[in-house]
Design a protein around this motif. Structure first.
Motif, PDB file in Angstrom:
ATOM      1  N   ALA A   1       0.979  -1.567   0.208  1.00 48.56           N
ATOM      2  CA  ALA A   1      -0.130  -0.011  -0.057  1.00 48.56           C
ATOM      3  C   ALA A   1       1.279   1.198   0.346  1.00 48.56           C
ATOM      4  O   ALA A   1       2.348   0.727   0.583  1.00 48.56           O
ATOM      5  N   SER A   2       0.286   1.880  -0.310  1.00 46.43           N
ATOM      6  CA  SER A   2       1.393   3.419  -1.010  1.00 46.43           C
ATOM      7  C   SER A   2       0.270   4.379  -0.208  1.00 46.43           C
ATOM      8  O   SER A   2      -1.496   4.574   0.140  1.00 46.43           O
ATOM      9  N   VAL A   3       0.811   5.957   0.252  1.00 40.29           N
ATOM     10  CA  VAL A   3      -0.080   6.718   0.485  1.00 40.29           C
ATOM     11  C   VAL A   3       0.917   8.134   0.194  1.00 40.29           C
ATOM     12  O   VAL A   3       1.712   8.307   0.183  1.00 40.29           O
ATOM     13  N   SER A   4      -0.096   9.094   0.194  1.00 40.08           N
ATOM     14  CA  SER A   4       0.554  10.488  -0.883  1.00 40.08           C
ATOM     15  C   SER A   4       0.495  10.996   0.399  1.00 40.08           C
ATOM     16  O   SER A   4       0.157  10.963   1.438  1.00 40.08           O
ATOM     17  N   ARG A   5       1.785  12.489  -0.139  1.00 37.47           N
ATOM     18  CA  ARG A   5       2.114  13.519   0.292  1.00 37.47           C
ATOM     19  C   ARG A   5       1.490  13.927   1.996  1.00 37.47           C
ATOM     20  O   ARG A   5       1.391  14.156   3.422  1.00 37.47           O
ATOM     21  N   GLY A   6       0.145  14.204   1.314  1.00 33.29           N
ATOM     22  CA  GLY A   6      -1.043  14.953   2.089  1.00 33.29           C
ATOM     23  C   GLY A   6      -1.877  13.622   2.772  1.00 33.29           C
ATOM     24  O   GLY A   6      -2.672  14.296   3.598  1.00 33.29           O
ATOM     25  N   GLY A   7      -1.392  12.499   2.283  1.00 28.07           N
ATOM     26  CA  GLY A   7      -3.095  11.985   2.741  1.00 28.07           C
ATOM     27  C   GLY A   7      -3.929  11.370   2.161  1.00 28.07           C
ATOM     28  O   GLY A   7      -4.370  10.349   2.826  1.00 28.07           O
ATOM     29  N   GLY A   8      -4.141  12.725   1.216  1.00 28.00           N
ATOM     30  CA  GLY A   8      -5.780  11.895   0.795  1.00 28.00           C
ATOM     31  C   GLY A   8      -5.996  11.056  -0.860  1.00 28.00           C
ATOM     32  O   GLY A   8      -7.055  10.663  -0.739  1.00 28.00           O
ATOM     33  N   SER A   9      -4.624  10.388  -1.256  1.00 33.31           N
ATOM     34  CA  SER A   9      -4.653   9.446  -1.739  1.00 33.31           C
ATOM     35  C   SER A   9      -3.409   7.801  -1.341  1.00 33.31           C
ATOM     36  O   SER A   9      -2.985   8.693  -0.525  1.00 33.31           O
ATOM     37  N   THR A  10      -4.845   7.260  -2.008  1.00 32.87           N
ATOM     38  CA  THR A  10      -4.221   5.966  -1.704  1.00 32.87           C
ATOM     39  C   THR A  10      -3.708   4.583  -2.660  1.00 32.87           C
ATOM     40  O   THR A  10      -4.711   4.597  -3.593  1.00 32.87           O
ATOM     41  N   TYR A  11      -3.097   3.778  -2.855  1.00 31.77           N
ATOM     42  CA  TYR A  11      -2.633   2.680  -3.588  1.00 31.77           C
ATOM     43  C   TYR A  11      -3.317   1.517  -2.266  1.00 31.77           C
ATOM     44  O   TYR A  11      -2.262   1.405  -1.564  1.00 31.77           O
ATOM     45  N   TYR A  12      -3.596  -0.261  -3.098  1.00 29.89           N
ATOM     46  CA  TYR A  12      -3.558  -1.044  -2.671  1.00 29.89           C
ATOM     47  C   TYR A  12      -3.119  -2.220  -3.277  1.00 29.89           C
ATOM     48  O   TYR A  12      -3.433  -2.260  -4.349  1.00 29.89           O
ATOM     49  N   ALA A  13      -2.398  -3.156  -3.286  1.00 29.20           N
ATOM     50  CA  ALA A  13      -2.413  -4.208  -3.929  1.00 29.20           C
ATOM     51  C   ALA A  13      -3.434  -4.812  -3.688  1.00 29.20           C
ATOM     52  O   ALA A  13      -4.277  -5.040  -2.858  1.00 29.20           O
ATOM     53  N   ASP A  14      -4.368  -5.481  -5.112  1.00 27.78           N
ATOM     54  CA  ASP A  14      -5.431  -6.337  -4.953  1.00 27.78           C
ATOM     55  C   ASP A  14      -5.380  -7.623  -3.849  1.00 27.78           C
ATOM     56  O   ASP A  14      -6.600  -7.940  -3.074  1.00 27.78           O
ATOM     57  N   SER A  15      -4.029  -8.198  -3.436  1.00 26.72           N
ATOM     58  CA  SER A  15      -4.664  -8.796  -2.421  1.00 26.72           C
ATOM     59  C   SER A  15      -5.085  -8.597  -0.767  1.00 26.72           C
ATOM     60  O   SER A  15      -5.283  -9.355  -0.159  1.00 26.72           O
ATOM     61  N   VAL A  16      -4.373  -7.151  -0.533  1.00 26.02           N
ATOM     62  CA  VAL A  16      -4.896  -6.709   0.687  1.00 26.02           C
ATOM     63  C   VAL A  16      -6.906  -6.050   0.266  1.00 26.02           C
ATOM     64  O   VAL A  16      -7.193  -5.441   1.622  1.00 26.02           O
ATOM     65  N   LYS A  17      -6.670  -5.335  -0.280  1.00 24.34           N
ATOM     66  CA  LYS A  17      -7.900  -4.189  -1.031  1.00 24.34           C
ATOM     67  C   LYS A  17      -8.982  -5.255   0.292  1.00 24.34           C
ATOM     68  O   LYS A  17      -9.022  -6.092   0.140  1.00 24.34           O
ATOM     69  N   GLY A  18      -9.591  -4.009   0.550  1.00 24.76           N
ATOM     70  CA  GLY A  18     -10.254  -4.564   1.733  1.00 24.76           C
ATOM     71  C   GLY A  18     -10.084  -4.650   3.066  1.00 24.76           C
ATOM     72  O   GLY A  18     -11.140  -5.187   4.024  1.00 24.76           O
ATOM     73  N   ARG A  19      -9.295  -4.883   2.935  1.00 25.90           N
ATOM     74  CA  ARG A  19      -8.341  -5.189   4.423  1.00 25.90           C
ATOM     75  C   ARG A  19      -7.540  -4.611   5.445  1.00 25.90           C
ATOM     76  O   ARG A  19      -7.211  -5.064   6.375  1.00 25.90           O
ATOM     77  N   PHE A  20      -6.772  -4.282   4.825  1.00 25.90           N
ATOM     78  CA  PHE A  20      -5.494  -2.756   4.794  1.00 25.90           C
ATOM     79  C   PHE A  20      -6.050  -1.889   4.742  1.00 25.90           C
ATOM     80  O   PHE A  20      -6.411  -1.092   3.395  1.00 25.90           O
ATOM     81  N   THR A  21      -5.644  -1.008   5.886  1.00 25.52           N
ATOM     82  CA  THR A  21      -6.206   0.937   4.964  1.00 25.52           C
ATOM     83  C   THR A  21      -4.207   1.111   6.171  1.00 25.52           C
ATOM     84  O   THR A  21      -4.045   1.053   7.423  1.00 25.52           O
ATOM     85  N   ILE A  22      -3.953   2.162   4.854  1.00 22.81           N
ATOM     86  CA  ILE A  22      -2.898   2.789   5.150  1.00 22.81           C
ATOM     87  C   ILE A  22      -3.205   4.556   5.712  1.00 22.81           C
ATOM     88  O   ILE A  22      -4.410   5.257   4.916  1.00 22.81           O
ATOM     89  N   SER A  23      -2.516   4.838   6.702  1.00 24.09           N
ATOM     90  CA  SER A  23      -2.904   6.563   6.920  1.00 24.09           C
ATOM     91  C   SER A  23      -1.988   6.972   6.934  1.00 24.09           C
ATOM     92  O   SER A  23      -0.779   6.132   7.586  1.00 24.09           O
ATOM     93  N   ARG A  24      -1.637   8.239   7.729  1.00 23.90           N
ATOM     94  CA  ARG A  24      -0.921   8.930   8.063  1.00 23.90           C
ATOM     95  C   ARG A  24      -0.854   9.796   9.350  1.00 23.90           C
ATOM     96  O   ARG A  24      -2.294  10.756   8.799  1.00 23.90           O
ATOM     97  N   ASP A  25      -0.573  10.147   9.717  1.00 19.76           N
ATOM     98  CA  ASP A  25      -0.301  11.360  10.818  1.00 19.76           C
ATOM     99  C   ASP A  25       1.483  12.622  10.659  1.00 19.76           C
ATOM    100  O   ASP A  25       2.278  12.012  11.157  1.00 19.76           O
TER     101      ASP A  25
END
Length: 125
Positions: free
Chosen positions: A48-72
């Motif tokens: 998974a990846s998250v953009s600088r501001g946290g507003g956009s993300t990408y996920y691998a298909d294998s983890v989509k719906g189960r994993f969540t990336i976030s940042r503070d």
């Protein structure tokens, strides 16, 4: 930027873990952040990846719906919440930081120039 990952451990299938990665040395908000994993005998793969501001993300298909990336960014920390874990999720998980423009897609190891040391996640059946 230096990265320190933590939060790995042993969990039963169906359980949850939250990984954390603290960035230091540079302003974390200047970097896209990502998580990759590598199982024994296998190549490192994007999670998974998250953009600088946290507003956009990408996920691998294998983890989509189960994993969540976030940042503070105030804490210079990126998280990976992992739910409904499966034995095939067993891997060393690495956090990474990079500056590839988000519009080009940030899902490849080449998009990240800084890497943490990895934290082991083991999911038992």
């Amino acid at each position: 930027v230096q990265l320190q990952a933590s939060g790995g451990g042993l969990v039963q299938a169906g359980g949850s873990l939250r990984l954390s990665c603290v960035a230091s040395g540079r302003t974390a908000s200047n970097y896209n952040m990502g998580w990759f994993r590598q199982a024994p005998g296998k190549e490192r793969e994007f999670v998974a990846s998250v953009s600088r501001g946290g507003g956009s993300t990408y996920y691998a298909d294998s983890v989509k719906g189960r994993f969540t990336i976030s940042r503070d960014n105030a804490k210079s920390t990126v998280y990976l919440q992992m739910n409904s874990l499966k034995p095939k999720d067993t891997s060393v998980y690495y956090c990474a930081a990079g500056t590839t423009p988000w519009r080009l897609g940030v899902r490849d190891a080449a998009d990240f120039g800084s890497w943490g040391q990895g934290t082991l996640v083991t999911v038992s059946s």
